[in-house]
Design a protein around this motif. Structure first.
Motif, PDB file in Angstrom:
ATOM      1  N   ARG A  65       0.845  -1.200   0.000  1.00 60.03           N
ATOM      2  CA  ARG A  65       0.000   0.000   0.000  1.00 60.03           C
ATOM      3  C   ARG A  65       0.881   1.251   0.000  1.00 60.03           C
ATOM      4  O   ARG A  65       0.574   2.238  -0.678  1.00 60.03           O
ATOM      5  CB  ARG A  65      -0.926  -0.029   1.223  1.00 60.03           C
ATOM      6  CG  ARG A  65      -1.829   1.199   1.361  1.00 60.03           C
ATOM      7  CD  ARG A  65      -2.792   1.288   0.175  1.00 60.03           C
ATOM      8  NE  ARG A  65      -3.474   2.560   0.133  1.00 60.03           N
ATOM      9  CZ  ARG A  65      -4.765   2.721   0.427  1.00 60.03           C
ATOM     10  NH1 ARG A  65      -5.510   1.696   0.776  1.00 60.03           N
ATOM     11  NH2 ARG A  65      -5.316   3.898   0.352  1.00 60.03           N
ATOM     12  N   ASP A  70      -6.330 -10.711  -6.117  1.00 57.16           N
ATOM     13  CA  ASP A  70      -6.947 -10.478  -4.813  1.00 57.16           C
ATOM     14  C   ASP A  70      -7.540 -11.777  -4.299  1.00 57.16           C
ATOM     15  O   ASP A  70      -7.742 -12.726  -5.042  1.00 57.16           O
ATOM     16  CB  ASP A  70      -8.034  -9.404  -4.953  1.00 57.16           C
ATOM     17  CG  ASP A  70      -8.460  -8.813  -3.629  1.00 57.16           C
ATOM     18  OD1 ASP A  70      -7.634  -8.744  -2.702  1.00 57.16           O
ATOM     19  OD2 ASP A  70      -9.637  -8.409  -3.521  1.00 57.16           O
ATOM     20  N   LYS A  78      -8.612 -14.115  -0.333  1.00 59.35           N
ATOM     21  CA  LYS A  78      -8.481 -14.288   1.105  1.00 59.35           C
ATOM     22  C   LYS A  78      -7.022 -14.119   1.544  1.00 59.35           C
ATOM     23  O   LYS A  78      -6.119 -14.685   0.940  1.00 59.35           O
ATOM     24  CB  LYS A  78      -8.985 -15.675   1.497  1.00 59.35           C
ATOM     25  CG  LYS A  78      -9.065 -15.884   2.983  1.00 59.35           C
ATOM     26  CD  LYS A  78      -9.700 -17.221   3.304  1.00 59.35           C
ATOM     27  CE  LYS A  78      -9.807 -17.391   4.808  1.00 59.35           C
ATOM     28  NZ  LYS A  78     -10.483 -18.622   5.167  1.00 59.35           N
ATOM     29  N   ARG A  91      -5.246 -11.449   1.345  1.00 59.88           N
ATOM     30  CA  ARG A  91      -4.530 -10.425   0.577  1.00 59.88           C
ATOM     31  C   ARG A  91      -4.849  -9.055   1.177  1.00 59.88           C
ATOM     32  O   ARG A  91      -5.958  -8.544   1.057  1.00 59.88           O
ATOM     33  CB  ARG A  91      -4.936 -10.460  -0.900  1.00 59.88           C
ATOM     34  CG  ARG A  91      -4.686 -11.789  -1.577  1.00 59.88           C
ATOM     35  CD  ARG A  91      -3.222 -11.908  -1.953  1.00 59.88           C
ATOM     36  NE  ARG A  91      -3.000 -13.140  -2.683  1.00 59.88           N
ATOM     37  CZ  ARG A  91      -2.261 -13.202  -3.765  1.00 59.88           C
ATOM     38  NH1 ARG A  91      -1.681 -12.138  -4.247  1.00 59.88           N
ATOM     39  NH2 ARG A  91      -2.082 -14.367  -4.348  1.00 59.88           N
ATOM     40  N   ARG A  92      -3.878  -8.468   1.806  1.00 57.83           N
ATOM     41  CA  ARG A  92      -4.097  -7.235   2.564  1.00 57.83           C
ATOM     42  C   ARG A  92      -4.308  -6.000   1.694  1.00 57.83           C
ATOM     43  O   ARG A  92      -5.013  -5.080   2.094  1.00 57.83           O
ATOM     44  CB  ARG A  92      -2.929  -6.988   3.505  1.00 57.83           C
ATOM     45  CG  ARG A  92      -2.875  -8.010   4.600  1.00 57.83           C
ATOM     46  CD  ARG A  92      -1.760  -7.720   5.556  1.00 57.83           C
ATOM     47  NE  ARG A  92      -1.718  -8.760   6.573  1.00 57.83           N
ATOM     48  CZ  ARG A  92      -0.754  -8.889   7.436  1.00 57.83           C
ATOM     49  NH1 ARG A  92       0.252  -8.054   7.424  1.00 57.83           N
ATOM     50  NH2 ARG A  92      -0.787  -9.857   8.321  1.00 57.83           N
ATOM     51  N   GLY A 150      -5.947  -5.543  -1.114  1.00 56.47           N
ATOM     52  CA  GLY A 150      -7.360  -5.393  -1.461  1.00 56.47           C
ATOM     53  C   GLY A 150      -8.197  -4.930  -0.280  1.00 56.47           C
ATOM     54  O   GLY A 150      -9.096  -4.094  -0.420  1.00 56.47           O
ATOM     55  N   ARG A 151      -7.901  -5.464   0.894  1.00 62.81           N
ATOM     56  CA  ARG A 151      -8.644  -5.046   2.085  1.00 62.81           C
ATOM     57  C   ARG A 151      -8.375  -3.584   2.417  1.00 62.81           C
ATOM     58  O   ARG A 151      -9.258  -2.866   2.859  1.00 62.81           O
ATOM     59  CB  ARG A 151      -8.284  -5.908   3.297  1.00 62.81           C
ATOM     60  CG  ARG A 151      -8.505  -7.431   3.164  1.00 62.81           C
ATOM     61  CD  ARG A 151      -9.907  -7.915   2.822  1.00 62.81           C
ATOM     62  NE  ARG A 151     -10.397  -7.685   1.485  1.00 62.81           N
ATOM     63  CZ  ARG A 151     -10.070  -8.359   0.380  1.00 62.81           C
ATOM     64  NH1 ARG A 151      -9.231  -9.360   0.409  1.00 62.81           N
ATOM     65  NH2 ARG A 151     -10.598  -8.054  -0.782  1.00 62.81           N
ATOM     66  N   SER A 152      -7.121  -3.124   2.191  1.00 64.07           N
ATOM     67  CA  SER A 152      -6.785  -1.732   2.506  1.00 64.07           C
ATOM     68  C   SER A 152      -7.555  -0.757   1.615  1.00 64.07           C
ATOM     69  O   SER A 152      -7.777   0.385   1.988  1.00 64.07           O
ATOM     70  CB  SER A 152      -5.280  -1.493   2.400  1.00 64.07           C
ATOM     71  OG  SER A 152      -4.857  -1.404   1.061  1.00 64.07           O
ATOM     72  N   GLN A 156     -10.647  -1.586   0.611  1.00 62.95           N
ATOM     73  CA  GLN A 156     -12.032  -2.007   0.850  1.00 62.95           C
ATOM     74  C   GLN A 156     -12.666  -2.651  -0.388  1.00 62.95           C
ATOM     75  O   GLN A 156     -13.833  -2.430  -0.697  1.00 62.95           O
ATOM     76  CB  GLN A 156     -12.870  -0.843   1.362  1.00 62.95           C
ATOM     77  CG  GLN A 156     -12.344  -0.296   2.676  1.00 62.95           C
ATOM     78  CD  GLN A 156     -13.108   0.905   3.185  1.00 62.95           C
ATOM     79  OE1 GLN A 156     -13.924   1.486   2.485  1.00 62.95           O
ATOM     80  NE2 GLN A 156     -12.835   1.283   4.410  1.00 62.95           N
ATOM     81  N   LYS A 162     -14.483  -5.413  -2.289  1.00 61.29           N
ATOM     82  CA  LYS A 162     -15.423  -6.455  -1.880  1.00 61.29           C
ATOM     83  C   LYS A 162     -15.902  -7.304  -3.061  1.00 61.29           C
ATOM     84  O   LYS A 162     -16.288  -8.443  -2.882  1.00 61.29           O
ATOM     85  CB  LYS A 162     -16.617  -5.833  -1.167  1.00 61.29           C
ATOM     86  CG  LYS A 162     -16.221  -5.129   0.128  1.00 61.29           C
ATOM     87  CD  LYS A 162     -17.428  -4.652   0.872  1.00 61.29           C
ATOM     88  CE  LYS A 162     -17.179  -3.787   2.054  1.00 61.29           C
ATOM     89  NZ  LYS A 162     -16.159  -4.045   2.955  1.00 61.29           N
ATOM     90  N   TRP A 208     -15.246  -8.269  -7.448  1.00 61.58           N
ATOM     91  CA  TRP A 208     -14.294  -8.249  -8.557  1.00 61.58           C
ATOM     92  C   TRP A 208     -15.029  -8.131  -9.874  1.00 61.58           C
ATOM     93  O   TRP A 208     -16.128  -8.654 -10.009  1.00 61.58           O
ATOM     94  CB  TRP A 208     -13.467  -9.516  -8.574  1.00 61.58           C
ATOM     95  CG  TRP A 208     -12.667  -9.776  -7.363  1.00 61.58           C
ATOM     96  CD1 TRP A 208     -12.040  -8.867  -6.556  1.00 61.58           C
ATOM     97  CD2 TRP A 208     -12.383 -11.047  -6.802  1.00 61.58           C
ATOM     98  NE1 TRP A 208     -11.392  -9.505  -5.540  1.00 61.58           N
ATOM     99  CE2 TRP A 208     -11.585 -10.861  -5.665  1.00 61.58           C
ATOM    100  CE3 TRP A 208     -12.723 -12.351  -7.142  1.00 61.58           C
ATOM    101  CZ2 TRP A 208     -11.138 -11.905  -4.880  1.00 61.58           C
ATOM    102  CZ3 TRP A 208     -12.265 -13.382  -6.368  1.00 61.58           C
ATOM    103  CH2 TRP A 208     -11.478 -13.152  -5.246  1.00 61.58           C
TER     104      TRP A 208
END
Length: 103
Positions: free
Chosen positions: A8, A54, A56, A58-59, A61-63, A65, A67, A69
């Motif tokens: 990030r 992306d 489970k 994978r940080r 994508g979470r950073s 947000q 949800k 694809w």
């Protein structure tokens, strides 16, 4: 096109126009959007394009947000300007690329 899994911090430090494409190779929605994305980027060759696998754990994508694809995040100098999610229409893609473009 770059195929990488940047941090990030690296993304936030990028200068200029950048398109992040979050998805998965097996995702049907991602596969369906690929031709539209490729055609749109051909009109804006100076826009940096980074595909990000992306899923489970994978940080990155979470950073952002992420949800669904594909999620396309249009950035200018490390700042998100807009995004497109799931159904990618050529006219919306072109408008978003123009928003971050130098042209």
């Amino acid at each position: 096109m770059e195929n990488a899994d940047p941090t990030r911090e690296t993304i936030d430090d990028l200068s200029g126009a950048t398109l992040l494409v979050f998805g998965a190779v097996w995702c049907g929605h991602c596969q369906a959007a690929q031709a539209t994305i490729t055609a749109g980027l051909a009109t804006f060759p100076h826009v940096r394009h980074i595909n990000i696998e992306d899923g489970k754990g994978r940080r990155l994508g979470r950073s952002f947000q992420v949800k669904l694809w594909p999620t396309l995040i249009f950035m200018r100098d490390g700042i998100e300007r807009t995004r497109l999610v799931r159904e990618i229409h050529a006219s919306e893609l072109k408008s978003a690329l123009a928003l971050i473009s130098d042209l």
